[in-house]
Design an enzyme around this catalytic site. Structure first.
Site, mmCIF file in Angstrom:
data_model
loop_
_atom_site.group_PDB
_atom_site.id
_atom_site.type_symbol
_atom_site.label_atom_id
_atom_site.label_comp_id
_atom_site.label_asym_id
_atom_site.label_seq_id
_atom_site.Cartn_x
_atom_site.Cartn_y
_atom_site.Cartn_z
ATOM 1 C CG LEU A 91 -1.905 -1.253 1.171
ATOM 2 C CD1 LEU A 91 -2.939 -1.177 2.274
ATOM 3 C CD2 LEU A 91 -2.589 -1.470 -0.182
ATOM 4 C CG ASN A 108 -0.233 -2.619 -7.749
ATOM 5 O OD1 ASN A 108 -0.064 -3.141 -6.644
ATOM 6 N ND2 ASN A 108 -1.223 -1.763 -7.975
ATOM 7 C CG HIS A 110 -6.218 -1.494 -8.124
ATOM 8 N ND1 HIS A 110 -5.888 -0.734 -7.011
ATOM 9 C CD2 HIS A 110 -7.477 -1.140 -8.476
ATOM 10 C CE1 HIS A 110 -6.911 0.067 -6.730
ATOM 11 N NE2 HIS A 110 -7.877 -0.159 -7.601
ATOM 12 C CD GLU A 181 -7.091 -8.975 -5.122
ATOM 13 O OE1 GLU A 181 -5.984 -8.922 -4.587
ATOM 14 O OE2 GLU A 181 -8.087 -8.387 -4.664
HETATM 15 C C1 GAR Z 1 -5.487 -7.065 -2.108
HETATM 16 O O1 GAR Z 1 -6.884 -7.056 -2.293
HETATM 17 C C2 GAR Z 1 -4.815 -6.185 -3.141
HETATM 18 O O2 GAR Z 1 -5.446 -6.217 -4.391
HETATM 19 C C3 GAR Z 1 -4.982 -4.828 -2.495
HETATM 20 O O3 GAR Z 1 -4.723 -5.050 -1.135
HETATM 21 C C4 GAR Z 1 -5.108 -6.387 -0.790
HETATM 22 C C5 GAR Z 1 -3.951 -7.065 -0.104
HETATM 23 O O4 GAR Z 1 -4.284 -8.364 0.315
HETATM 24 N N1 GAR Z 1 -4.078 -3.871 -3.088
HETATM 25 C C6 GAR Z 1 -4.398 -2.606 -3.295
HETATM 26 O O5 GAR Z 1 -5.458 -2.113 -2.945
HETATM 27 C C7 GAR Z 1 -3.341 -1.786 -4.020
HETATM 28 N N2 GAR Z 1 -3.868 -0.530 -4.440
HETATM 29 P P1 GAR Z 1 -3.150 -9.424 0.666
HETATM 30 O O6 GAR Z 1 -2.146 -8.748 1.600
HETATM 31 O O7 GAR Z 1 -3.897 -10.537 1.377
HETATM 32 O O8 GAR Z 1 -2.499 -9.890 -0.606
#
Ligand code: GAR
Length: 208
Positions: A91, A108, A110, A181
């Site tokens: 983040l 990345n 998203h 994802e």
């Molecule tokens: C995920 O949903 C990812 O897509 C998002 O944070 C989460 C992390 O989950 N990323 C963003 O929002 C980037 N702008 P994780 O730590 O379990 O992988």
């Protein structure tokens, strides 16, 4: 061979998706050289340690100014000489000097269909809250190259996910992770490892 540095800030389920595929031999030649977190105690670091992957933390508060923090982060990344930096729930807006040095070598994930619900302020659960507030019926996830902007780089892969009646942001977040994802991020790594991702005029073409 494709050496990864994976940058994280939280739970690390996307990191886990890559680790799982490496262990299942679905990503031949791909190795995770290091997992780096900008958040102390991020569970993603535990996941790395459980799989004997070097885990490091670089915290902004440990440096007198942003420049020194960015230098330290770049230094830790460079130490492992990665071919590709993967932002897996990272983040932190990546410092320009890192984006420049690793031009078109940073991806990345998203949690929306870019260009919807992205850019400054759209991260994690906030994305899904905004999706529900707008009432869109389809959302999804995007893997893209990182450029100097926020979520503006060339799009590599996208997958749509349905918004269902009664969804909360948490339920929707989980569905987007499960259905999009965790599939897209390892798939993008595989395509890059196979040298099938080609950039033409800032548009990605996937070669067969
Ligand atoms: C995920 O949903 C990812 O897509 C998002 O944070 C989460 C992390 O989950 N990323 C963003 O929002 C980037 N702008 P994780 O730590 O379990 O992988």
């Amino acid at each position: 061979m494709l050496k990864l540095a994976v940058l994280v800030s939280g739970g690390g389920s996307n990191l886990q998706a890559i680790i799982d595929q490496i262990e299942q031999k679905k990503l031949p030649g791909v190795t995770i050289e290091v997992v780096i977190s900008n958040v102390a105690g991020a569970y993603a670091l535990e996941r790395a340690k459980q799989h004997n992957i070097p885990a490091e933390t670089v915290l902004k508060k440990d440096y007198v100014n942003r420049e020194l923090f960015e230098e330290a982060l770049l230094d830790r990344i460079n130490h492992y000489q990665p071919d590709l930096i993967v932002l897996a729930g990272c983040l932190l807006i990546l410092p320009e000097r890192i984006v420049k040095q690793y031009h078109n070598r940073i991806i990345n994930i998203h949690p929306s269909l870019i260009p919807a619900f992205c850019g400054s302020g759209y991260y994690g659960l906030k994305v899904h809250e905004a999706v529900l507030a707008r009432g869109v019926k389809v959302t999804g996830a995007t893997v893209h190259f990182v450029d100097e902007g926020t979520d503006t780089g060339p799009i590599i892969l996208q997958k749509a996910v349905k918004v269902e009646d009664g969804d909360t942001a948490e339920i929707l977040q989980r569905r987007v992770m499960e259905q999009a994802e965790w599939e897209l991020l390892p798939e993008a790594v595989r395509l890059i490892a196979e040298k099938r991702v080609v950039l033409e005029n800032n548009i990605v073409r996937i070669m067969n």
